[in-house]
Design an enzyme around this catalytic site. Structure first.
Site, short mmCIF file in Angstrom:
data_model
loop_
_atom_site.label_atom_id
_atom_site.label_comp_id
_atom_site.label_asym_id
_atom_site.label_seq_id
_atom_site.Cartn_x
_atom_site.Cartn_y
_atom_site.Cartn_z
CB ILE A 302 -0.95 0.05 1.17
CG1 ILE A 302 -0.08 0.27 2.58
CG2 ILE A 302 -1.78 -1.24 1.25
CD1 ILE A 302 -0.92 0.53 3.88
CB SER A 303 1.12 4.08 1.08
OG SER A 303 1.52 5.44 1.30
#
Length: 681
Positions: A302-303
């Site tokens: 994620i991110s």
């Protein structure tokens, strides 16, 4: 628990699964960039891979477990608390938000909540990726669950989000991989908990403990490149300032995120073949058994970790990656034109801007939105904001954010992100420009501060436990040029305004370096400012993505309400860039989730506006895994998912609030026509 060290005998470049034509046994060889490998086996009861022995219940505790000696925590205690803090950092741990029922260690791979604590037995391997100098020391880790099946081998990457340490993806891609009997390949991306303190010349070791720089030698996660005289001079002039790896390594680590992710996969193949390969004729080496051809590999996270997965897929020249599944990726297209993003039939107001471009813009206006009246006043005085009172000025700041590319749906979160974007802007300015800690560019340093904004040293306990407690961006930006002396930016007075404006002068300087023009006048920079800006913008270019995924099946999920990484500049723009580059050959799917944002914890803070995105990461991984196992199974089509927020945080989250991905989204379909991305309202 067993701890031992694998001898580093064969230092041959390449993946452990690579084929050597002259070697009929295809001997497993260790990549040359790996240092010594430490291996620890966990029984799944007293300690484990996923929860460090805490289980679902322990991870939901009100606070992290205490150390037996807070000034001298053991490596095992540091690992336990690092897992506790990193797991909770990416999830909303509240039961009513779905923890323990929709997600969490006790929710099995099929999505069924069980009475189990969710502990996972297996073996964990740690090593540095480095060139032998000790200056890079990117931490890599592979977790192999005891349930791993050679006949159905799979590897998932779990590259850390943000600037987090090696356990930064334990609660996201890590958990999915372990539950699905996959090995998980982690990397800290050249960030991690590399805290350097000048007063005692101390650093973090790979196991989290601290040592003097001299004693650590090449085992330090990070030490700034300074002579002893430079260290002493800076410590004397600027006492209690600190340095940390992402900002001050002089390496611009983001440029290597794709390569590091691929190295984590190569490390995983090496480890798996050492563990499961048959003994070679020399009775000490292992013959390669698992290769990219017989192992499903999914790049995920994620991110920032999601961005690293996409960059790895772009750079995958060895065919290591079968599919990609990421949420809220921090990805920077190498151009903002040549494609068009449209929402509701109209072109969006701004697309494809670089991270430091929009984070430096947010660093100007989000503090005003958060209620910093001095910042609002100073912006008005410089002609950068309109309004006669605080409310009018905040409204104008919100309007400017939307005009710069943020979604209106993110407005409820803008004030809450003021600190986050300031940390990003100052950290990445230093990283992109490859500035040393002693440079104090735009007047900024980092330090621990007290409630008044004064610089204070980190306590012995804070330093000792920092590996577990810190996020990777360590301390608070201090504005050294504040009238009356250095202060935390929140208490800083800019010389040009004379008001407590949260160091606006420094952030205008930073903004100018990011764009190449004066943030107030719009004039081209000259002299030293122009030179500094050239360095910063060169680093920004090094981190850009090409959009070429080479026909790999990829699923990107983002929340429309993301106030940190606005979808117009990150995910949506990347879909457009990919369309321009790959055209009809693309297998990229894009899922945009309404009422979801970058940080799931806000689903408890703003329950009427925000739902957790985490469930959709696992659904994306399920889809990518099915496609990687059987190419006849298609990824779900690109679509908008219309979630249902709750009336209050007291109302339990259910599947009603988080509807499944639709195989036939109809009017909610996101389509790509040529180089135009069409997104429904």
């Amino acid at each position: 628990m067993r701890i031992y060290v694998l001898a580093a005998t064969l230092l041959i470049a390449g993946c452990g699964s690579s084929h050597h034509g002259s070697d009929p046994e295809n001997i497993n060889t260790m990549p040359s960039y790996l240092g010594g490998i430490t291996s620890t086996t966990y029984d799944g009861s007293t300690d484990d891979l996923l929860t460090a022995g805490l289980g679902k219940t322990g991870l939901a505790a009100a606070s992290a477990p205490l150390y037996a000696d807070a000034n001298n925590p053991t490596p095992r205690e540091l690992r336990r608390n690092a897992i506790f803090n990193n797991y909770r950092a990416v999830l909303d741990i509240a039961a009513n938000s779905g923890y323990g029922t929709l997600y969490g260690p006790n929710v099995n791979a099929a999505g069924v909540a069980t009475s189990d604590e969710g502990k996972v037995a297996g073996t964990e391997y740690l090593a540095y990726a480095d060139d032998g100098s000790g200056k890079f020391n990117v931490t890599l880790m592979v977790q192999v669950p005891s349930t791993f099946e050679v006949a159905n081998a799979c590897i998932v990457t779990g590259v850390s989000s943000g600037s987090r340490g090696i356990y930064g993806a334990i609660g996201s891609a890590g958990e999915w991989g372990l539950k699905n009997k996959c090995a998980v390949a982690y990397a800290d991306k050249g960030g991690g908990i590399g805290l350097y303190t000048f007063d005692d010349d101390s650093v973090n070791l790979q196991n989290g403990q601290r040592a003097t720089r001299t004693a650590a030698g090449k085992n330090a996660i990070f030490a700034p490149l300074l002579s002893d005289a430079e260290r002493a001079a800076f410590a004397s002039a600027y006492p209690d300032r600190i340095a940390f790896k992402h900002a001050h390594s002089l390496q611009n680590p983001e440029k290597d995120w794709g390569r590091v992710t691929l190295q984590a996969l190569e490390f995983a193949f090496y480890v798996l073949n050492e563990k499961y390969g048959v003994l070679a004729s020399d009775n000490k080496s292992r013959v390669v058994r698992l290769t990219p051809e017989n192992t499903v590999t999914i790049a995920s996270s994620i991110s920032n970790g999601g961005g690293a997965a996409l960059l790895a897929a772009e750079q995958d020249s060895k065919g290591l990656i079968d599919a990609v599944a990421v949420t809220e990726p921090q990805i920077q297209p190498n151009k903002s034109s040549g494609y068009t993003v449209r929402q509701g039939g109209a072109a969006v107001v701004s697309q494809g801007r670089a991270l430091l471009d929009y984070s430096s813009y947010a660093a100007l206006y989000q503090p005003c939105i958060a209620g910093a009246a001095g910042r609002c006043e100073a912006l008005v005085a410089k002609g950068l904001l309109n309004g006669v009172d605080l409310a009018a000025r905040q409204a104008n700041a919100k309007a400017r954010m939307v005009a710069y590319g943020w979604q209106p749906e993110a407005e409820v979160l803008q004030g809450a992100h003021a600190l986050t974007n300031i940390l990003v802007a100052v950290t990445y300015m230093n990283a992109y420009g490859r500035f040393n800690v002693t440079d104090r560019v735009c007047g900024f340093s980092f330090a621990n501060v007290d409630a008044s904004g004064a610089v204070v040293p980190f306590t012995a306990a804070a330093r000792a436990g920092g590996f577990a407690a810190f996020s990777g961006i360590i301390g608070t930006p201090v504005y050294e040029e504040s009238s009356g002396g250095a202060k935390a930016y929140t208490a800083a007075i800019s010389p040009s305004t004379g008001v407590m404006d949260q160091g606006l002068d420094g952030f205008l300087c930073l903004r100018s370096l990011a764009t190449g023009v004066d943030a107030v006048t719009g004039a081209a920079l000259t002299g030293n400012m122009a030179a500094l800006s050239t360095r910063v913008r060169a680093g920004m270019q090094e981190a850009q993505a090409t959009g070429n995924l080479h026909g790999k099946p990829v699923i990107i999920v983002s929340g429309r309400s993301d106030a940190l990484l606005p979808v117009n500049h990150a995910s949506r723009a990347y879909v457009g860039l990919n369309a321009a580059v790959e055209g009809a050959g693309s297998k990229l799917r894009y899922i945009e989730v309404l009422n979801a944002n970058h940080f799931d914890l806000y689903s408890s803070v703003f329950p009427q506006s925000i739902v957790p995105l985490h469930a959709y990461l696992f659904r994306a991984l399920d889809a990518a895994y099915a496609t990687a196992r059987n190419s006849a199974v298609a990824l779900p089509p690109s679509q908008v998912v219309r979630t249902q927020p709750r009336a209050s945080a007291d109302v339990p989250m259910t599947l009603f609030n988080l509807p499944a991905l639709s195989p036939s989204p109809g009017a909610d379909a996101i389509t790509v026509s040529g180089t135009t991305v069409n997104i429904p309202n």
